[in-house]
Design a protein around this motif. Structure first.
Motif, PDB file in Angstrom:
ATOM      1  N   UNK A   1       0.839  -1.195   0.000  1.00 25.19           N
ATOM      2  CA  UNK A   1       0.000   0.000   0.000  1.00 25.19           C
ATOM      3  C   UNK A   1       0.877   1.249   0.000  1.00 25.19           C
ATOM      4  N   UNK A   2       1.970   1.201   0.733  1.00 24.07           N
ATOM      5  CA  UNK A   2       2.900   2.342   0.754  1.00 24.07           C
ATOM      6  C   UNK A   2       3.542   2.537  -0.617  1.00 24.07           C
TER       7      UNK A   2
ATOM      8  N   UNK B   1       3.310   6.009  -2.545  1.00 24.32           N
ATOM      9  CA  UNK B   1       4.529   6.700  -2.984  1.00 24.32           C
ATOM     10  C   UNK B   1       4.523   6.927  -4.493  1.00 24.32           C
ATOM     11  N   UNK B   2       4.030   5.947  -5.244  1.00 23.09           N
ATOM     12  CA  UNK B   2       3.976   6.121  -6.694  1.00 23.09           C
ATOM     13  C   UNK B   2       3.011   7.242  -7.064  1.00 23.09           C
ATOM     14  N   UNK B   3       1.905   7.351  -6.343  1.00 23.41           N
ATOM     15  CA  UNK B   3       0.970   8.458  -6.587  1.00 23.41           C
ATOM     16  C   UNK B   3       1.634   9.806  -6.286  1.00 23.41           C
TER      17      UNK B   3
ATOM     18  N   UNK C   1       2.411  12.972  -8.860  1.00 25.55           N
ATOM     19  CA  UNK C   1       2.089  14.375  -8.572  1.00 25.55           C
ATOM     20  C   UNK C   1       3.321  15.248  -8.732  1.00 25.55           C
ATOM     21  N   UNK C   2       4.469  14.754  -8.237  1.00 27.27           N
ATOM     22  CA  UNK C   2       5.713  15.522  -8.334  1.00 27.27           C
ATOM     23  C   UNK C   2       6.108  15.749  -9.792  1.00 27.27           C
ATOM     24  N   UNK C   3       5.758  14.805 -10.647  1.00 24.72           N
ATOM     25  CA  UNK C   3       6.048  14.960 -12.071  1.00 24.72           C
ATOM     26  C   UNK C   3       5.097  15.932 -12.746  1.00 24.72           C
TER      27      UNK C   3
ATOM     28  N   UNK D   1      -1.494  -0.105 -12.522  1.00 20.08           N
ATOM     29  CA  UNK D   1      -0.866  -1.293 -11.955  1.00 20.08           C
ATOM     30  C   UNK D   1       0.595  -1.044 -11.646  1.00 20.08           C
ATOM     31  N   UNK D   2       1.102  -1.845 -10.731  1.00 22.08           N
ATOM     32  CA  UNK D   2       2.524  -1.839 -10.401  1.00 22.08           C
ATOM     33  C   UNK D   2       2.969  -3.293 -10.441  1.00 22.08           C
ATOM     34  N   UNK D   3       4.053  -3.548 -11.129  1.00 23.02           N
ATOM     35  CA  UNK D   3       4.597  -4.896 -11.253  1.00 23.02           C
ATOM     36  C   UNK D   3       5.909  -4.977 -10.489  1.00 23.02           C
TER      37      UNK D   3
END
Length: 149
Positions: free
Chosen positions: A79-80, A84-86, A90-92, A102-104
């Motif tokens: 979940x973290x 963090x990816x979200x 946002x930072x980008x 998805x995250x692999x």
């Protein structure tokens, strides 16, 4: 006949094996169980799976095929990763309509897939052995299993 004491005793030895375990009651838990049942049907060689609330890192339901593979231990960490990816997106400065889907996480013998559900508040965590299931099959099954809101 289920005996509550014996069921509780089993949980002390580790996660229930080859059984979907809801962690709460209510409509969210029912939907999570249905989703996991569809994933298990589509990926019979699945090692483990869970439906997880992104903000809390808590499972709505879990499934594992081995007591040694306890998916509950890693859910908050996954979940973290999503949170963090979200933040990174946002930072980008990516447009608001650009959504994480998805995250692999690829290991030498396992594929860990974090599939964000349509509501964006939960994700489906699945683990397969890459010697038994390829990524394309896993993605196809997971995409077809999501229940409508």
């Amino acid at each position: 006949m289920p005996i509550a004491f014996l069921q509780r005793l089993q949980t002390l030895t580790g996660p229930a094996v080859n059984k979907i375990v809801p962690t709460s009651s209510g409509p969210d838990a029912i939907v999570a169980e249905q989703l996991l049942q569809r994933v298990i049907t589509g990926l019979p060689e699945l090692l483990g799976a869970a439906v997880v609330d992104v903000e809390s890192g808590q499972a709505l339901a879990t499934y594992t095929t081995s007591r040694e593979f306890n998916v509950g231990k890693v859910l908050d960490f996954n979940a973290e990763v999503v949170r963090q990816q979200r933040r990174a997106m946002q930072a980008l400065g990516l447009p608001a309509d650009e959504q994480l889907s998805e995250i692999l996480i690829t290991l030498s013998n396992q594929l860990h897939l974090l599939w964000l559900l349509a509501d964006g508040q939960r994700f489906l965590y699945t683990v397969v052995d890459c010697r038994d299931t390829n990524l394309g099959i896993a993605r196809s099954v997971i995409r077809s299993c999501e229940l409508p809101d």
